[in-house]
Design a protein around this motif. Structure first.
Motif, short mmCIF file in Angstrom:
data_model
loop_
_atom_site.label_atom_id
_atom_site.label_comp_id
_atom_site.label_asym_id
_atom_site.label_seq_id
_atom_site.Cartn_x
_atom_site.Cartn_y
_atom_site.Cartn_z
N UNK A 84 0.81 -1.21 0.00
CA UNK A 84 0.00 0.00 0.00
C UNK A 84 0.85 1.27 0.00
N UNK A 85 1.90 1.28 0.80
CA UNK A 85 2.79 2.45 0.85
C UNK A 85 3.48 2.64 -0.50
N UNK A 86 3.91 1.55 -1.09
CA UNK A 86 4.58 1.62 -2.40
C UNK A 86 3.65 2.22 -3.46
N UNK A 87 2.42 1.72 -3.51
CA UNK A 87 1.46 2.22 -4.50
C UNK A 87 1.07 3.66 -4.20
N UNK A 88 0.88 3.99 -2.93
CA UNK A 88 0.48 5.35 -2.53
C UNK A 88 1.57 6.36 -2.89
N UNK A 89 2.82 6.00 -2.61
CA UNK A 89 3.94 6.89 -2.92
C UNK A 89 4.06 7.13 -4.42
N UNK A 90 4.00 6.04 -5.20
CA UNK A 90 4.12 6.16 -6.65
C UNK A 90 2.98 6.99 -7.22
N UNK A 91 1.77 6.79 -6.70
CA UNK A 91 0.60 7.52 -7.18
C UNK A 91 0.80 9.03 -7.03
N UNK A 92 1.26 9.46 -5.89
CA UNK A 92 1.41 10.90 -5.65
C UNK A 92 2.64 11.47 -6.35
N UNK A 93 3.70 10.69 -6.47
CA UNK A 93 4.87 11.17 -7.21
C UNK A 93 4.53 11.39 -8.69
N UNK A 94 3.80 10.44 -9.27
CA UNK A 94 3.42 10.58 -10.68
C UNK A 94 2.47 11.75 -10.88
N UNK A 95 1.54 11.92 -9.97
CA UNK A 95 0.62 13.06 -10.09
C UNK A 95 1.36 14.38 -9.96
N UNK A 96 2.37 14.42 -9.10
CA UNK A 96 3.18 15.63 -8.99
C UNK A 96 3.94 15.93 -10.27
N UNK A 97 4.43 14.86 -10.91
CA UNK A 97 5.13 15.04 -12.18
C UNK A 97 4.18 15.56 -13.26
N UNK A 98 2.96 15.05 -13.27
CA UNK A 98 1.97 15.49 -14.27
C UNK A 98 1.55 16.92 -14.00
N UNK A 99 1.40 17.29 -12.73
CA UNK A 99 1.04 18.68 -12.40
C UNK A 99 2.12 19.65 -12.87
N UNK A 100 3.38 19.24 -12.71
CA UNK A 100 4.48 20.10 -13.17
C UNK A 100 4.44 20.25 -14.69
N UNK A 101 4.10 19.15 -15.40
CA UNK A 101 3.99 19.23 -16.85
C UNK A 101 2.83 20.15 -17.25
N UNK A 102 1.72 20.06 -16.54
CA UNK A 102 0.56 20.89 -16.85
C UNK A 102 0.91 22.38 -16.77
N UNK A 103 1.64 22.75 -15.73
CA UNK A 103 2.06 24.14 -15.60
C UNK A 103 3.00 24.54 -16.74
N UNK A 104 3.93 23.65 -17.07
CA UNK A 104 4.89 23.96 -18.15
C UNK A 104 4.20 24.09 -19.49
N UNK A 105 3.24 23.22 -19.79
CA UNK A 105 2.59 23.27 -21.10
C UNK A 105 1.70 24.50 -21.22
N UNK A 106 1.15 24.97 -20.11
CA UNK A 106 0.39 26.22 -20.15
C UNK A 106 1.29 27.39 -20.53
#
Length: 234
Positions: free
Chosen positions: A196-218
């Motif tokens: 659960x910790x492994x999946x939870x950590x990966x989930x939030x790290x990937x979402x953080x990476x996508x959020x950073x991309x969203x800001x950059x593409x804007x």
């Protein structure tokens, strides 16, 4: 008096054996695989979830890292080609990037000549599609983060129920019987928490990476619109 002080030989031997056991505690060791197998039935789906989680992490890592890469030189090439009036070369430069940024910029180039609001809208839709592709399967990681610990907890509870049922039948309430069965059942809880910790950590790290991309593409969309409105502004 002498006869009273005599101690039977078997008593001495028993005392010596007891002292030897006390001085030499049991050092029985089990392998990691044997330790895991003691976790019970519920450990099987947890292990399956663990394998699938590892697969998802590496698969999403490859996809997101490739798609979310921002090429700082792409906009310079696009600007130079657009200022020269060469749309085909600008499209080629965007395609050569091979990432989400290039796809969004290419959509903007294809709509040059239309109203600015329409260009922005098309580029935002293209960006949303790319973001959706990055977010695909991330929901499964979030689901595993909740399911795996729950499965482990259920496995432990079922094991504890079996222990107390055995005690009620055999009336054996020795600490060895209780602790031995309990530690085996706690394995499933520990394994479920790890997954659960492994999946939870990966989930939030990937979402953080996508959020950073969203800001950059804007920022990239705004820069592209600026190039169209002021083509010779370097």
């Amino acid at each position: 008096m002498t006869a009273f002080l005599q101690i039977p030989a078997d008593t001495l031997a028993q005392a010596a054996q007891t002292a030897e056991v006390a001085n030499n505690p049991l050092t029985h060791e089990i392998s990691v695989l044997e330790f895991i197998f003691k976790g019970g039935f519920f450990l099987i789906p947890i292990v399956i979830l663990c394998c699938y989680t590892i697969y998802l992490i590496f698969e999403r890592m490859f996809v997101i890292n490739k798609a979310a890469k921002i090429d700082n030189h792409l906009m310079k090439d696009v600007r130079a080609n657009l200022n020269a009036g060469n749309l085909n070369m600008a499209i080629t430069a965007a395609e050569r990037a091979g990432n989400a940024q290039g796809n969004v910029i290419k959509e903007g180039i294809h709509t040059i000549g239309r109203p600015i609001s329409e260009i922005e809208s098309n580029m935002e839709r293209a960006a949303n599609i790319e973001i959706g592709e990055m977010e695909r399967k991330l929901g499964q990681l979030g689901l595993i983060a909740g399911i795996a610990p729950t499965l482990g907890f259920i496995g432990t509870i079922s094991g504890v129920i079996k222990i107390f049922y055995s005690i009620s039948v055999t009336e054996d309430i020795s600490i060895g019987n209780i602790s031995g069965g309990l530690y085996e059942k706690m394995i499933s809880s520990g394994a479920g928490l790890i997954v659960g910790i492994l999946a939870y950590t990966a989930y939030h790290l990937f979402n953080g990476r996508i959020d950073a991309f969203t800001l950059s593409i804007q920022k990239q969309v705004l820069e592209f619109v600026s190039i169209i409105q002021r083509p010779n502004n370097d």
